[in-house]
Design a protein around this motif. Structure first.
Motif, PDB file in Angstrom:
ATOM      1  N   THR A  79       0.824  -1.213   0.000  1.00 52.47           N
ATOM      2  CA  THR A  79       0.000   0.000   0.000  1.00 52.47           C
ATOM      3  C   THR A  79       0.855   1.258   0.000  1.00 52.47           C
ATOM      4  O   THR A  79       0.386   2.329  -0.384  1.00 52.47           O
ATOM      5  CB  THR A  79      -0.935   0.036   1.221  1.00 52.47           C
ATOM      6  OG1 THR A  79      -0.162   0.194   2.433  1.00 52.47           O
ATOM      7  CG2 THR A  79      -1.758  -1.241   1.319  1.00 52.47           C
ATOM      8  N   GLN A  80       2.119   1.143   0.417  1.00 58.04           N
ATOM      9  CA  GLN A  80       3.020   2.291   0.481  1.00 58.04           C
ATOM     10  C   GLN A  80       3.940   2.373  -0.728  1.00 58.04           C
ATOM     11  O   GLN A  80       4.467   3.438  -1.046  1.00 58.04           O
ATOM     12  CB  GLN A  80       3.878   2.208   1.753  1.00 58.04           C
ATOM     13  CG  GLN A  80       3.076   2.087   3.034  1.00 58.04           C
ATOM     14  CD  GLN A  80       2.127   3.258   3.223  1.00 58.04           C
ATOM     15  OE1 GLN A  80       2.537   4.414   3.239  1.00 58.04           O
ATOM     16  NE2 GLN A  80       0.844   2.953   3.365  1.00 58.04           N
ATOM     17  N   GLY A  81       4.136   1.240  -1.394  1.00 64.26           N
ATOM     18  CA  GLY A  81       5.039   1.182  -2.519  1.00 64.26           C
ATOM     19  C   GLY A  81       6.302   0.415  -2.189  1.00 64.26           C
ATOM     20  O   GLY A  81       6.868   0.546  -1.096  1.00 64.26           O
ATOM     21  N   ILE A  82       6.721  -0.429  -3.118  1.00 67.30           N
ATOM     22  CA  ILE A  82       7.931  -1.232  -2.961  1.00 67.30           C
ATOM     23  C   ILE A  82       8.845  -0.929  -4.136  1.00 67.30           C
ATOM     24  O   ILE A  82       8.386  -0.948  -5.276  1.00 67.30           O
ATOM     25  CB  ILE A  82       7.591  -2.738  -2.901  1.00 67.30           C
ATOM     26  CG1 ILE A  82       6.689  -3.028  -1.688  1.00 67.30           C
ATOM     27  CG2 ILE A  82       8.842  -3.603  -2.857  1.00 67.30           C
ATOM     28  CD1 ILE A  82       6.176  -4.457  -1.611  1.00 67.30           C
ATOM     29  N   PRO A  83      10.149  -0.648  -3.883  1.00 73.69           N
ATOM     30  CA  PRO A  83      10.856  -0.681  -2.615  1.00 73.69           C
ATOM     31  C   PRO A  83      10.188   0.195  -1.548  1.00 73.69           C
ATOM     32  O   PRO A  83       9.656   1.260  -1.848  1.00 73.69           O
ATOM     33  CB  PRO A  83      12.254  -0.170  -2.967  1.00 73.69           C
ATOM     34  CG  PRO A  83      12.432  -0.501  -4.411  1.00 73.69           C
ATOM     35  CD  PRO A  83      11.065  -0.304  -4.999  1.00 73.69           C
ATOM     36  N   PHE A  84      10.286  -0.265  -0.327  1.00 76.15           N
ATOM     37  CA  PHE A  84       9.644   0.376   0.810  1.00 76.15           C
ATOM     38  C   PHE A  84      10.552   1.496   1.311  1.00 76.15           C
ATOM     39  O   PHE A  84      11.676   1.255   1.725  1.00 76.15           O
ATOM     40  CB  PHE A  84       9.399  -0.664   1.904  1.00 76.15           C
ATOM     41  CG  PHE A  84       8.634  -0.162   3.087  1.00 76.15           C
ATOM     42  CD1 PHE A  84       7.295   0.155   2.969  1.00 76.15           C
ATOM     43  CD2 PHE A  84       9.249  -0.024   4.326  1.00 76.15           C
ATOM     44  CE1 PHE A  84       6.562   0.600   4.063  1.00 76.15           C
ATOM     45  CE2 PHE A  84       8.541   0.419   5.427  1.00 76.15           C
ATOM     46  CZ  PHE A  84       7.198   0.731   5.287  1.00 76.15           C
ATOM     47  N   ILE A  85      10.058   2.740   1.227  1.00 81.72           N
ATOM     48  CA  ILE A  85      10.876   3.899   1.557  1.00 81.72           C
ATOM     49  C   ILE A  85      10.657   4.303   3.007  1.00 81.72           C
ATOM     50  O   ILE A  85       9.514   4.485   3.449  1.00 81.72           O
ATOM     51  CB  ILE A  85      10.547   5.094   0.643  1.00 81.72           C
ATOM     52  CG1 ILE A  85      10.605   4.681  -0.826  1.00 81.72           C
ATOM     53  CG2 ILE A  85      11.498   6.250   0.923  1.00 81.72           C
ATOM     54  CD1 ILE A  85      11.936   4.246  -1.316  1.00 81.72           C
ATOM     55  N   ASN A 122       7.309  -4.673  -7.554  1.00 83.71           N
ATOM     56  CA  ASN A 122       7.366  -3.272  -7.986  1.00 83.71           C
ATOM     57  C   ASN A 122       6.731  -3.135  -9.367  1.00 83.71           C
ATOM     58  O   ASN A 122       7.292  -3.592 -10.361  1.00 83.71           O
ATOM     59  CB  ASN A 122       8.817  -2.792  -8.028  1.00 83.71           C
ATOM     60  CG  ASN A 122       8.939  -1.323  -8.398  1.00 83.71           C
ATOM     61  OD1 ASN A 122       7.947  -0.643  -8.652  1.00 83.71           O
ATOM     62  ND2 ASN A 122      10.167  -0.830  -8.438  1.00 83.71           N
ATOM     63  N   PRO A 123       5.571  -2.488  -9.471  1.00 84.30           N
ATOM     64  CA  PRO A 123       4.918  -2.344 -10.782  1.00 84.30           C
ATOM     65  C   PRO A 123       5.561  -1.291 -11.679  1.00 84.30           C
ATOM     66  O   PRO A 123       5.276  -1.246 -12.875  1.00 84.30           O
ATOM     67  CB  PRO A 123       3.494  -1.931 -10.411  1.00 84.30           C
ATOM     68  CG  PRO A 123       3.640  -1.215  -9.102  1.00 84.30           C
ATOM     69  CD  PRO A 123       4.756  -1.914  -8.378  1.00 84.30           C
ATOM     70  N   ARG A 124       6.430  -0.442 -11.136  1.00 85.02           N
ATOM     71  CA  ARG A 124       7.016   0.645 -11.924  1.00 85.02           C
ATOM     72  C   ARG A 124       8.193   0.115 -12.744  1.00 85.02           C
ATOM     73  O   ARG A 124       9.138  -0.453 -12.191  1.00 85.02           O
ATOM     74  CB  ARG A 124       7.473   1.791 -11.024  1.00 85.02           C
ATOM     75  CG  ARG A 124       6.360   2.463 -10.258  1.00 85.02           C
ATOM     76  CD  ARG A 124       6.878   3.673  -9.498  1.00 85.02           C
ATOM     77  NE  ARG A 124       7.980   3.313  -8.624  1.00 85.02           N
ATOM     78  CZ  ARG A 124       7.841   2.807  -7.407  1.00 85.02           C
ATOM     79  NH1 ARG A 124       6.622   2.578  -6.929  1.00 85.02           N
ATOM     80  NH2 ARG A 124       8.890   2.509  -6.673  1.00 85.02           N
TER      81      ARG A 124
END
Length: 486
Positions: free
Chosen positions: A51-57, A126-128
């Motif tokens: 929900t925050q984005g991976i890699p996890f910042i 990571n979808p990006r």
């Protein structure tokens, strides 16, 4: 038990300091008594991390994570020269692997995972992704990185057309494929003529750099004047851009290609209306072309210009030769090995010798992710929008005040601030810090109705950071955010 651990973990993650969030999670899992509890905690964390984005910042750290049954997994990317020597750590008792690294807040980098020493894969969490010369890569984008809006296709704006051509070069003894971009509204029977941009690695600038989208969007948003773009596909780029055919290729460009384009399309046949640009070795040949033929190309664009071939031939030619009437635009990344030092030295020479130069150094690598996001730098520097008059239709009627986003942003040390005014009046733009304290007045004077822009250069004492600039006209005011990166 699973629900309890999930709730406990989420509370833990939500309440710890962001800088220590990931390490707190690692410590928590290591404190659990059995593999089942550990794996449950890992599963819950991954659900949250998605929900925050991976890699996890966390703060200034990027935490790469992987789940799977492997004997080893490592990371290769722009940050380590694509050598898979960043070995991820296995969280004992789980199938969870991780690696943490500090990056600049605006860094953007390509990477891949390497499983069991030889299996190169994208980050499955990571979808990006960013397309590169060797296929897609996963993208790490730190929180302050600004994604380039102009690379995206927009169906609701006018689009240029692409014409496919082939030209035979007597100098090289080979055929070259071309794609020529003609701007919206191009009419071969009209008197209007256009500036011209020539792209080395032209077809990759279209497919990997999204250059056609960039040009369409910049024209539509009044960032640049309409241009004709010539995308040239090399046959053997190493030899033509840096090797044994570079002289013949240079002569093909100026003696055969440019005359052909000028005779076939509605171009402005003038050096100050031509830009040649390229990436890596494409920057090398672009510099050789423009410096040897400033009467043909008055502008040169360098995307991570690789100047090392032939004992730094292009670099030494410019630095040791006479100053010529060329305007330069240069972009490079800090994660490009020895290249940044070379480009900084080249920049310093150009500035000391009063060349007109636009430059930007970003926390990125030698990649199309960097180049596609800075094509607009080159084009706006080359042909900034200059309206001839205020038209009276639904197309460009200036019926309201409007303050545009500065460009480039982030910037160092200079940026352009643009705005429009429906009436002639006294207009002021001031700069403020994050606390709202006034720093300086950027402009304060009378402006006629129309479209205006002003260049702003940050003083040497102004530190890196986020600032605000505010347009004030009578009771009207509008504020935008800008970022200075030194």
């Amino acid at each position: 038990m699973k629900l309890y651990l999930t709730i406990l973990l989420l509370i833990l993650v939500a309440t710890v300091n962001a800088q220590n969030q990931f390490q707190q999670f690692i410590n928590y899992v290591n404190s659990l008594p059995d593999p089942t509890s550990k794996q449950t905690a890992v599963d819950s964390f991954v659900v949250y991390a998605r929900t925050q984005g991976i890699p996890f910042i966390t703060g200034d750290s990027a935490n790469f994570i992987y789940r799977g049954s492997v004997s080893s997994i490592s990371i290769a990317g722009d940050f380590n020269g694509w050598t898979p020597n960043w070995n991820m750590t296995n969280l004992s008792g789980t199938n969870f692997w991780y690696y943490s690294k500090v990056f600049e807040s605006d860094a953007r980098l390509d990477y891949k995972f390497v499983r069991n020493g030889n299996d190169w894969i994208l980050d499955p969490e990571n979808p990006r992704q960013v397309s590169g010369g060797f296929g897609p890569n996963s993208e790490l984008a730190m929180p302050d990185y600004i994604q380039p809006w102009e690379i995206n296709y927009r169906s609701n704006i006018p689009h240029g057309t692409i014409v496919n051509k082939t030209i035979y070069s007597i100098n090289v003894g080979a055929y070259y494929q071309l794609r020529i971009y003609l701007p919206p509204g191009y009419d071969s029977t009209s008197a209007e003529r256009y500036p011209t941009v020539y792209f080395q690695d032209g077809f990759e600038y279209i497919t990997l750099g999204s250059a056609v989208n960039v040009i369409d969007n910049l024209i539509d948003s009044n960032k640049i004047n309409p241009v004709i773009a010539v995308f040239v596909r090399p046959n053997n780029r190493n030899e033509e851009y840096a090797g044994s055919v570079r002289v013949q290729y240079r002569l093909f460009f100026v003696n055969e290609l440019v005359p052909y384009i000028d005779a076939s399309f509605k171009t402005i046949a003038s050096a100050d209306k031509r830009l040649v640009l390229g990436d890596s070795f494409g920057g090398n040949i672009s510099a050789l072309i423009s410096y040897n033929h400033p009467e043909v190309f008055g502008y040169c664009g360098l995307h991570s210009g690789a100047f090392w071939p032939n004992n730094y031939e292009a670099y030494n030619l410019v630095v040791n030769g006479p100053v010529k009437n060329i305007k330069w635009c240069s972009v490079w990344g800090t994660y490009e090995g020895s290249l940044p030092a070379n480009m900084r030295n080249f920049r310093d020479f150009l500035l000391q010798n009063n060349y007109q130069l636009s430059w930007e150094e970003r926390h990125e690598g030698h990649s199309w992710g960097l180049w596609r996001a800075t094509i607009d730098n080159m084009l706006i520097f080359f042909s900034p929008f200059e309206p001839n008059s205020i038209e009276s239709d639904d197309k460009s009627l200036l019926n309201e005040f409007y303050l545009e986003q500065n460009f480039p942003n982030p910037f160092n040390p200079s940026t352009k601030i643009s705005w429009q005014s429906p009436v002639g009046s006294w207009q002021t733009i001031k700069l403020y810090d994050l606390l709202g304290r006034e720093i300086e007045t950027i402009t304060d004077g009378y402006y006629e109705a129309g479209y205006h822009f002003i260049s702003y250069t940050a003083g040497s004492k102004l530190p890196s950071g986020v600032y605000f600039y505010k347009l004030q006209v009578g009771n009207f005011s509008e504020t935008r955010k800008m970022m200075l990166l030194k």
